[in-house]
Motif scaffolding. Structure first.
Motif, PDB file in Angstrom:
ATOM      1  N   VAL A 226      -7.123  15.124  -9.515  1.00 22.45           N
ATOM      2  CA  VAL A 226      -5.670  15.002  -9.647  1.00 22.45           C
ATOM      3  C   VAL A 226      -5.197  14.190  -8.449  1.00 22.45           C
ATOM      4  CG1 VAL A 226      -3.460  16.211  -9.629  1.00 22.45           C
ATOM      5  CG2 VAL A 226      -5.392  17.176 -10.893  1.00 22.45           C
ATOM      6  N   LEU A 227      -4.425  13.129  -8.711  1.00 24.82           N
ATOM      7  CA  LEU A 227      -3.937  12.244  -7.655  1.00 24.82           C
ATOM      8  C   LEU A 227      -2.420  12.217  -7.684  1.00 24.82           C
ATOM      9  CD1 LEU A 227      -5.407   8.979  -6.437  1.00 24.82           C
ATOM     10  CD2 LEU A 227      -2.978   9.012  -6.985  1.00 24.82           C
ATOM     11  N   TYR A 228      -1.817  12.359  -6.495  1.00 23.57           N
ATOM     12  CA  TYR A 228      -0.364  12.351  -6.352  1.00 23.57           C
ATOM     13  C   TYR A 228       0.042  11.353  -5.282  1.00 23.57           C
ATOM     14  CZ  TYR A 228       4.267  13.889  -4.823  1.00 23.57           C
ATOM     15  OH  TYR A 228       5.582  13.934  -4.464  1.00 23.57           O
ATOM     16  N   SER A 229       1.004  10.498  -5.620  1.00 20.81           N
ATOM     17  CA  SER A 229       1.605   9.586  -4.661  1.00 20.81           C
ATOM     18  C   SER A 229       3.117   9.705  -4.775  1.00 20.81           C
ATOM     19  CB  SER A 229       1.185   8.131  -4.922  1.00 20.81           C
ATOM     20  OG  SER A 229       1.915   7.258  -4.063  1.00 20.81           O
ATOM     21  N   GLN A 230       3.716  10.288  -3.752  1.00 22.37           N
ATOM     22  CA  GLN A 230       5.170  10.436  -3.761  1.00 22.37           C
ATOM     23  C   GLN A 230       5.837   9.064  -3.753  1.00 22.37           C
ATOM     24  OE1 GLN A 230       6.752  12.736  -0.516  1.00 22.37           O
ATOM     25  NE2 GLN A 230       8.835  12.644  -1.292  1.00 22.37           N
ATOM     26  N   ALA A 231       5.332   8.153  -2.932  1.00 25.75           N
ATOM     27  CA  ALA A 231       5.929   6.823  -2.802  1.00 25.75           C
ATOM     28  C   ALA A 231       5.902   6.045  -4.119  1.00 25.75           C
ATOM     29  CB  ALA A 231       5.210   6.027  -1.717  1.00 25.75           C
ATOM     30  N   ALA A 232       4.869   6.249  -4.913  1.00 27.16           N
ATOM     31  CA  ALA A 232       4.738   5.540  -6.192  1.00 27.16           C
ATOM     32  C   ALA A 232       5.252   6.374  -7.368  1.00 27.16           C
ATOM     33  CB  ALA A 232       3.281   5.161  -6.432  1.00 27.16           C
TER      34      ALA A 232
ATOM     35  N   GLN B 178      -5.485   3.011 -10.735  1.00 30.36           N
ATOM     36  CA  GLN B 178      -6.841   2.495 -10.523  1.00 30.36           C
ATOM     37  C   GLN B 178      -7.604   3.359  -9.525  1.00 30.36           C
ATOM     38  OE1 GLN B 178      -6.733  -1.611  -9.300  1.00 30.36           O
ATOM     39  NE2 GLN B 178      -7.017  -2.340 -11.394  1.00 30.36           N
ATOM     40  N   GLU B 179      -6.914   3.837  -8.498  1.00 29.41           N
ATOM     41  CA  GLU B 179      -7.564   4.687  -7.497  1.00 29.41           C
ATOM     42  C   GLU B 179      -8.033   5.993  -8.128  1.00 29.41           C
ATOM     43  OE1 GLU B 179      -8.968   5.630  -3.593  1.00 29.41           O
ATOM     44  OE2 GLU B 179      -8.609   3.803  -4.729  1.00 29.41           O
ATOM     45  N   LEU B 180      -7.231   6.548  -9.022  1.00 27.63           N
ATOM     46  CA  LEU B 180      -7.634   7.770  -9.723  1.00 27.63           C
ATOM     47  C   LEU B 180      -8.939   7.542 -10.476  1.00 27.63           C
ATOM     48  CD1 LEU B 180      -7.178  10.662 -10.761  1.00 27.63           C
ATOM     49  CD2 LEU B 180      -5.714   9.667 -12.545  1.00 27.63           C
ATOM     50  N   GLN B 181      -9.042   6.441 -11.200  1.00 24.70           N
ATOM     51  CA  GLN B 181     -10.262   6.149 -11.951  1.00 24.70           C
ATOM     52  C   GLN B 181     -11.445   5.909 -11.016  1.00 24.70           C
ATOM     53  OE1 GLN B 181     -10.462   6.745 -15.173  1.00 24.70           O
ATOM     54  NE2 GLN B 181      -8.321   7.324 -14.956  1.00 24.70           N
ATOM     55  N   ARG B 182     -11.189   5.262  -9.883  1.00 26.50           N
ATOM     56  CA  ARG B 182     -12.257   5.044  -8.900  1.00 26.50           C
ATOM     57  C   ARG B 182     -12.756   6.379  -8.346  1.00 26.50           C
ATOM     58  NH1 ARG B 182     -13.664   5.154  -3.889  1.00 26.50           N
ATOM     59  NH2 ARG B 182     -11.693   5.934  -3.104  1.00 26.50           N
ATOM     60  N   LEU B 183     -11.833   7.284  -8.064  1.00 27.93           N
ATOM     61  CA  LEU B 183     -12.237   8.599  -7.540  1.00 27.93           C
ATOM     62  C   LEU B 183     -13.023   9.396  -8.571  1.00 27.93           C
ATOM     63  CD1 LEU B 183      -8.988   9.538  -5.590  1.00 27.93           C
ATOM     64  CD2 LEU B 183     -11.258   9.107  -4.607  1.00 27.93           C
TER      65      LEU B 183
ATOM     66  N   THR C 217      -3.576   3.159  -1.198  1.00 27.76           N
ATOM     67  CA  THR C 217      -3.989   2.330  -2.317  1.00 27.76           C
ATOM     68  C   THR C 217      -2.859   1.404  -2.735  1.00 27.76           C
ATOM     69  OG1 THR C 217      -4.937   2.352  -4.552  1.00 27.76           O
ATOM     70  CG2 THR C 217      -3.270   4.007  -4.088  1.00 27.76           C
ATOM     71  N   LYS C 218      -3.220   0.335  -3.406  1.00 29.32           N
ATOM     72  CA  LYS C 218      -2.221  -0.552  -4.003  1.00 29.32           C
ATOM     73  C   LYS C 218      -1.850  -0.068  -5.401  1.00 29.32           C
ATOM     74  CE  LYS C 218      -3.670  -4.700  -1.566  1.00 29.32           C
ATOM     75  NZ  LYS C 218      -4.227  -6.050  -1.671  1.00 29.32           N
TER      76      LYS C 218
ATOM     77  N   MET D 218       0.845  -1.182   0.000  1.00 29.57           N
ATOM     78  CA  MET D 218       0.000   0.000   0.000  1.00 29.57           C
ATOM     79  C   MET D 218       0.890   1.246   0.000  1.00 29.57           C
ATOM     80  SD  MET D 218      -3.190  -1.117   0.203  1.00 29.57           S
ATOM     81  CE  MET D 218      -4.332  -0.056   1.023  1.00 29.57           C
ATOM     82  N   VAL D 219       0.447   2.247  -0.757  1.00 29.38           N
ATOM     83  CA  VAL D 219       1.151   3.529  -0.784  1.00 29.38           C
ATOM     84  C   VAL D 219       0.162   4.640  -0.441  1.00 29.38           C
ATOM     85  CG1 VAL D 219       2.906   2.820  -2.452  1.00 29.38           C
ATOM     86  CG2 VAL D 219       0.781   3.825  -3.273  1.00 29.38           C
ATOM     87  N   GLY D 220       0.682   5.668   0.174  1.00 31.56           N
ATOM     88  CA  GLY D 220      -0.144   6.824   0.484  1.00 31.56           C
ATOM     89  C   GLY D 220      -0.297   7.712  -0.738  1.00 31.56           C
ATOM     90  N   TYR D 221      -1.385   8.453  -0.767  1.00 33.26           N
ATOM     91  CA  TYR D 221      -1.612   9.391  -1.859  1.00 33.26           C
ATOM     92  C   TYR D 221      -2.402  10.587  -1.346  1.00 33.26           C
ATOM     93  CZ  TYR D 221      -6.401   7.618  -2.217  1.00 33.26           C
ATOM     94  OH  TYR D 221      -7.701   7.253  -1.948  1.00 33.26           O
ATOM     95  N   GLN D 222      -2.366  11.640  -2.135  1.00 32.95           N
ATOM     96  CA  GLN D 222      -3.176  12.830  -1.913  1.00 32.95           C
ATOM     97  C   GLN D 222      -3.927  13.115  -3.207  1.00 32.95           C
ATOM     98  OE1 GLN D 222      -1.071  16.228  -0.094  1.00 32.95           O
ATOM     99  NE2 GLN D 222       0.710  14.867  -0.102  1.00 32.95           N
ATOM    100  N   TYR D 223      -5.081  13.709  -3.071  1.00 33.40           N
ATOM    101  CA  TYR D 223      -5.817  14.079  -4.278  1.00 33.40           C
ATOM    102  C   TYR D 223      -6.626  15.343  -4.046  1.00 33.40           C
ATOM    103  CZ  TYR D 223     -10.286  12.427  -2.379  1.00 33.40           C
ATOM    104  OH  TYR D 223     -11.420  12.266  -1.615  1.00 33.40           O
ATOM    105  N   VAL D 224      -6.940  16.005  -5.145  1.00 34.75           N
ATOM    106  CA  VAL D 224      -7.886  17.119  -5.143  1.00 34.75           C
ATOM    107  C   VAL D 224      -8.931  16.844  -6.204  1.00 34.75           C
ATOM    108  CG1 VAL D 224      -6.324  18.902  -4.262  1.00 34.75           C
ATOM    109  CG2 VAL D 224      -6.486  18.518  -6.729  1.00 34.75           C
ATOM    110  N   THR D 225     -10.143  17.227  -5.903  1.00 29.97           N
ATOM    111  CA  THR D 225     -11.213  17.201  -6.895  1.00 29.97           C
ATOM    112  C   THR D 225     -11.153  18.513  -7.660  1.00 29.97           C
ATOM    113  OG1 THR D 225     -12.563  15.867  -5.410  1.00 29.97           O
ATOM    114  CG2 THR D 225     -13.702  16.955  -7.225  1.00 29.97           C
ATOM    115  N   LEU D 226     -11.287  18.454  -8.969  1.00 27.16           N
ATOM    116  CA  LEU D 226     -11.318  19.660  -9.792  1.00 27.16           C
ATOM    117  C   LEU D 226     -12.767  20.087  -9.962  1.00 27.16           C
ATOM    118  CD1 LEU D 226      -8.720  18.583 -12.470  1.00 27.16           C
ATOM    119  CD2 LEU D 226      -8.353  20.064 -10.482  1.00 27.16           C
TER     120      LEU D 226
END
Length: 124
Positions: free
Chosen positions: A26-32, A113-118, A108-109, A1-9
């Motif tokens: 917009v989704l950002y994951s530094q770890a990934a 895919q998480e971006l599309q889910r959001l 998320t893993k 699992m990696v952490g992420y941040q997102y904003v809704t436009l």
């Protein structure tokens, strides 16, 4: 699992009224090492809510945001090398027709895919 941040436009045609419809994420994951934007411009819904809105301009703005995510150069686009810098620029408050909502986070893993889910959950 990696952490992420997102904003809704958000599409905010009249800032003074503070009315908006979500149009992307917009989704950002530094770890990934992942920064990507996705949008779904429901033209009928936007036209019903905001009849005078120039939909082609909204589409162009959203496409420019996706270009910033990818770090592409261009007129009017920032020159920021790192994905974290680009996410910071994209998530900064602004008074334009396309505005970012608050930053949220999660785990998320698979960031793509998480971006599309959001997008499905928050935009469609």
């Amino acid at each position: 699992m990696v952490g992420y941040q997102y904003v809704t436009l958000r599409c905010v045609p009249r800032v003074d009224r503070e009315e908006f419809l979500n149009v992307g994420v917009v989704l950002y994951s530094q770890a990934a090492d992942f920064l990507e934007g996705a949008f779904d411009l429901d033209r009928e819904r936007l036209r019903a809510a905001f009849p005078d809105l120039e939909l082609d301009a909204v589409d162009a703005s959203l496409a420019a945001i996706c270009r910033v995510c990818r770090g592409e150069p261009g007129v009017g686009l920032p020159t920021l090398d790192k994905p974290g810098q680009r996410f910071g620029w994209l998530s900064a408050p602004r008074s334009t027709v396309i505005q970012p909502g608050p930053v949220h986070g999660g785990l998320t893993k698979d960031p793509a895919q998480e971006l599309q889910r959001l997008v499905r959950a928050l935009v469609n």
